[in-house]
Design an enzyme around this catalytic site. Structure first.
Site, short mmCIF file in Angstrom:
data_model
loop_
_atom_site.label_atom_id
_atom_site.label_comp_id
_atom_site.label_asym_id
_atom_site.label_seq_id
_atom_site.Cartn_x
_atom_site.Cartn_y
_atom_site.Cartn_z
N HIS A 1 6.92 17.77 -7.29
CA HIS A 1 5.55 17.27 -7.07
C HIS A 1 5.62 15.83 -6.59
O HIS A 1 5.65 14.89 -7.39
CB HIS A 1 4.74 17.40 -8.37
CG HIS A 1 3.28 17.08 -8.21
ND1 HIS A 1 2.32 17.61 -9.05
CD2 HIS A 1 2.62 16.30 -7.33
CE1 HIS A 1 1.12 17.15 -8.69
NE2 HIS A 1 1.27 16.35 -7.65
N HIS B 1 4.15 13.53 -3.19
CA HIS B 1 3.44 13.42 -1.91
C HIS B 1 4.17 12.35 -1.10
O HIS B 1 4.24 11.19 -1.53
CB HIS B 1 2.00 12.98 -2.15
CG HIS B 1 1.22 13.93 -3.02
ND1 HIS B 1 0.39 14.90 -2.52
CD2 HIS B 1 1.19 14.06 -4.37
CE1 HIS B 1 -0.14 15.58 -3.53
NE2 HIS B 1 0.33 15.10 -4.66
N GLU C 1 -5.95 18.87 -13.09
CA GLU C 1 -5.61 17.44 -13.21
C GLU C 1 -6.89 16.76 -13.72
O GLU C 1 -6.94 16.29 -14.86
CB GLU C 1 -5.19 16.86 -11.85
CG GLU C 1 -4.89 15.36 -11.88
CD GLU C 1 -4.60 14.78 -10.49
OE1 GLU C 1 -4.93 15.42 -9.47
OE2 GLU C 1 -4.06 13.64 -10.43
N ASP D 1 2.91 10.16 -6.74
CA ASP D 1 2.77 9.12 -5.71
C ASP D 1 3.42 7.85 -6.25
O ASP D 1 2.74 6.89 -6.63
CB ASP D 1 1.28 8.87 -5.44
CG ASP D 1 0.57 10.12 -4.97
OD1 ASP D 1 0.75 10.49 -3.79
OD2 ASP D 1 -0.11 10.76 -5.78
N1 HPA Z 1 -4.06 14.76 -6.93
C1 HPA Z 1 -4.70 15.23 -5.85
N2 HPA Z 1 -4.41 14.86 -4.63
C2 HPA Z 1 -3.43 13.98 -4.43
C3 HPA Z 1 -2.74 13.46 -5.49
C4 HPA Z 1 -3.06 13.87 -6.81
O1 HPA Z 1 -2.49 13.46 -7.84
N3 HPA Z 1 -1.82 12.61 -4.97
C5 HPA Z 1 -1.97 12.64 -3.63
N4 HPA Z 1 -2.94 13.47 -3.30
ZN ZN Z 2 -0.22 15.40 -6.61
#
Ligand code: HPA
Ligand code: ZN
Length: 351
Positions: free
Chosen positions: A25, A27, A208, A287
């Site tokens: 996970h 990005h 989330e 991230d």
């Molecule tokens: N959640 C949703 N979208 C995202 C995230 C995340 O943690 N990080 C980058 N895009």
């Molecule tokens: Zn994410």
């Protein structure tokens, strides 16, 4: 409480450092460090709405997912050319190698770039060049997962998938990210069905900020292999039992959850509870340029905050291998490497 207040024992520190890690996970746009953002802004003659690196970093003070996404999409504007995407991914791989990552499945958001007129071939090309170099230089294997932005329409996701078809061999699966609230998985049933027909693997962010119901939708309507985040499953004991029974991997990102106020204190994170309930949880960085740590930082902070044992840390790295899109033979080989790395100090003591 900040993650910096948490320390693990020297034994666990050493174990975390030497275990071969799989990141599921991540990005790639979320690995854009402020220094690189300013260097690319200069190269591309783009003005960032911040005076300097320090001012940008000082803005990393998020109250929720959306407040982060606003800044994240704004800084992604500096990424324009194949060379830029190469620099972005290569700097991630260099850090990942230092953290002991041996395999990474990277999310990227084509819509964030194509809307600005960036050529999709340059996005794929730059990322692919870096993936090849990371393999040659560091022995890291990697795959790409193309994410649809869920705040946009399903029609736009279908068009994005269509535009990506000439690069079908370049990505292993599709995912779903961006603002979760009000954008349920059910909005994307058709595009996920199309992706599955094409032989793509499917994952989705769910639970989330969104409710446990979104996790059910991701599983039952989108038919995902893994849930990204998924921490709100905890609100529904039956769902937790199902995730454990079906061994559905959750790609949890503890420092992200802390930074985006999904949890107030890492010591209250449900990661250990889910692990001990038999859920196939994994640790990832999401991230890392924005959330204060790469994958090893996430392992250390989680282990310290929740008192994970050595055996539990090893089990988490094994969950990531099993939940990955590596071939079965590669999974077996990697599980063997994890066992060897985990056993090393015991062998030394015996001798
Ligand atoms: N959640 C949703 N979208 C995202 C995230 C995340 O943690 N990080 C980058 N895009
Ligand atoms: Zn994410």
């Amino acid at each position: 409480m900040s993650a910096a207040n948490l320390n693990v024992s020297p034994e666990l520190e050493s174990l975390i450092a030497r275990l071969p890690k799989v990141e599921l996970h991540l990005h790639i746009e979320g690995t854009l460090e402020p220094e690189l953002a300013f260097a690319l802004a200069k190269r591309n003659d783009i003005a960032l709405p911040f005076a300097n690196v320090e001012a940008l970093r000082a803005a990393y003070n998020f109250k929720d997912l959306q407040s982060f996404l606003d800044l994240y999409y704004a800084t992604a504007a500096v990424l324009r050319t194949r060379k830029d995407f190469y620099a972005l991914a290569m700097s991630y791989f260099t850090r990942a190698f230092a953290d002991g990552v041996v395999h990474a499945e990277l999310f990227f958001d084509p819509q964030t770039h194509t809307v600005r007129g960036v050529n999709l071939g340059d996005v794929f090309g730059g990322l692919r060049d870096a993936m090849t170099d990371a393999h040659n230089r560091y022995g890291i294997t990697s795959e790409l997962i193309l994410c649809f932005l869920r705040h946009l329409s399903e029609q736009e996701a279908l068009e994005t998938l269509q535009q990506a078809l000439p690069y079908r061999k370049e990505f292993v699966g599709v995912g779903l990210d961006s603002g979760e609230r009000g954008n349920p998985p059910s909005k994307f049933v058709n595009v996920f069905a199309k992706a599955r027909e094409l032989g793509l693997r499917v994952v989705a962010h769910a639970g989330e900020e969104g409710p446990a119901g979104y996790i059910y939708e991701a599983l039952d309507l989108l038919k995902v292999d893994r849930i990204d985040h998924g921490v709100r499953c905890d609100e529904d004991p039956e769902l937790v039992a199902r995730l454990a029974r079906e061994r559905i991997p959750l790609t949890v990102c503890p420092l992200s959850n802390l930074k985006l106020c999904v949890v107030k204190d890492l010591r209250n994170h449900n990661f250990a509870k889910l692990l001990r309930a038999g859920v196939a949880v994994t640790i990832n960085s999401d991230d890392p340029a924005y959330f204060g740590g790469y994958i090893a930082d996430n392992y250390r902070a989680t282990a310290a905050a929740l008192g994970l044992s050595a055996a539990e840390i090893v089990a988490v790295t094994e969950n990531a291998v099993r939940g990955s899109y590596l071939a079965a033979t590669e999974k077996t080989a990697l599980l063997g490497r994890i066992r060897a790395a985990a056993a090393r100090p015991i062998q030394l003591t015996v001798r």
